[in-house]
Design a protein around this motif. Sequence first.
Motif: not given
Length: 506
Positions: A223-224, A229-231, A453-456
């Motif tokens: 989540g962090v 990534i969004a910022v 998300y799928s596996g770091g």
Amino acid sequence: MKQVTSVFWGTLAIALFAVVWGSVAPGNLEAITGKIQTYLSVHFGWYYLLVVTGFVLFCVYMIFSPYGKIKLGKKDDKPDYNYATWFAMLFSAGMGIGLVFWGAAEPIYFYANNAPTEDTGTAAALNESMRFVYFHWGVHAWGIYAIVALVLAYFKFRRGAPVLISATLKPIFGDKMDGPWGKFIDIIAVFATIVGVATTLGFGASQINGGLTFLTPIEDSFGVQLAIIAVVTVLFMISAYTGLSKGIKYLSNTNMFLALALVVIMFIVGPTLFILNMFTDTIGAYLQQLPSMSFRMAPNSEENRTWINNWTVFYWAWWIAWSPFVGIFIARVSKGRTIREFLSGVLLVPSVVGFLWFSTFGSSAIQVQQNGETDLASLATEQTMFGMFDNYPLGLIMSIIAMTLIGTFFITSADSATFVLGMQTTNGSLTPPTMVKFVWGIIQSSMAAVLLYSGGLQALQNALISAAFPFSFIMILMVVSLYKALRADKAMLEEEESGKEEKTSA
């Protein structure tokens, strides 16, 4: 969006499919890419080593050959950027985030946990760890970038061809590159670029999160990382809107200033004499053993072979996956330089800077480990550098600079990539529409988020090796095509010079 080609729509469809797949079935995506990565590493590790070393040897040959005098442009063309800005731009695009992410982590990991051949924690492992770090980040990496950049710059500025991978293959395949086969090749290049850049953005988000976790109560979580990534996506979109000569140029110079400040502070407050001694000793070992490292496959040692697959093959795949993006970007900013000048600069200057970087941070981290102050080897990879800073004066300041540097490198890489992807999907336009760049910016960030998300980090590595493999064959064809074109170019220049001499004598 009027300028977009079928390459845009084809690659966009593939990228969206990958994003949806990773969002809906992340475990399945990781499993499939893991199987592909394992198969390629086990069965084609030898191929990666041979082809990358071949690229380096070709670059060296071109520097010393008569072709080195040929200019990447017309006779009177001058470089658009001075040396300082040129080096800053290619260095920032080439491997900025990676240097910060692995600067302390890779040497300490090799030394304390997983040395290539020696027993961990020994003096031999110390020397070997730095030697292989130089190997992974030195002339082999930049040789891969230089090949793609040289071919594209030559055909664009010398022959007037569009900045497309397919356009460079016309000396071999002719007009076939204007049809479906050419589009297919460009789609491979664009998709490899997306995966390569997304992987690096994933590393950057992980390390920013790791730094925040080490220094603050913020947890290390997807989540962090998604919020980071969004910022950063918003920030690099703003930079992309300003264009090449403003946003990327200013960010590249900022990156170099911050990187220089960080390494100088570390050099001063760290074990300065140890750093100098380690650099001198290990750079000599690197130069002496470069040929044997270049071809080392360890067929009789399963443990060493696994190490090569996990590290050397991974790095060669990473650089190959990044090469369409970095190559196009370097080509774009290298007009007016001779082939000899271009290759000497691209191969040597960033490599030496990288060696000094790893010597400074790697030696400082190993000294902390040896003194028993902090077990850096037990920290998460993305937290290693921050753990090292914590053991030296001005540690908090260095941590803040490092996180800022990761952020600016993050923005520069993503911004440069949107520019390159825009060029590749608008028939080589040097000024791709802003909306096209925005679309690729969103896709890059989405791909980075999905892979995390799928596996770091493991999923990032799996995707890289899978995407790089097909493009490596295209790179071989690019070398053949360039050599064929240069021979014709050289013959024409010799005829012109011969004609001038005859006129003068008459």
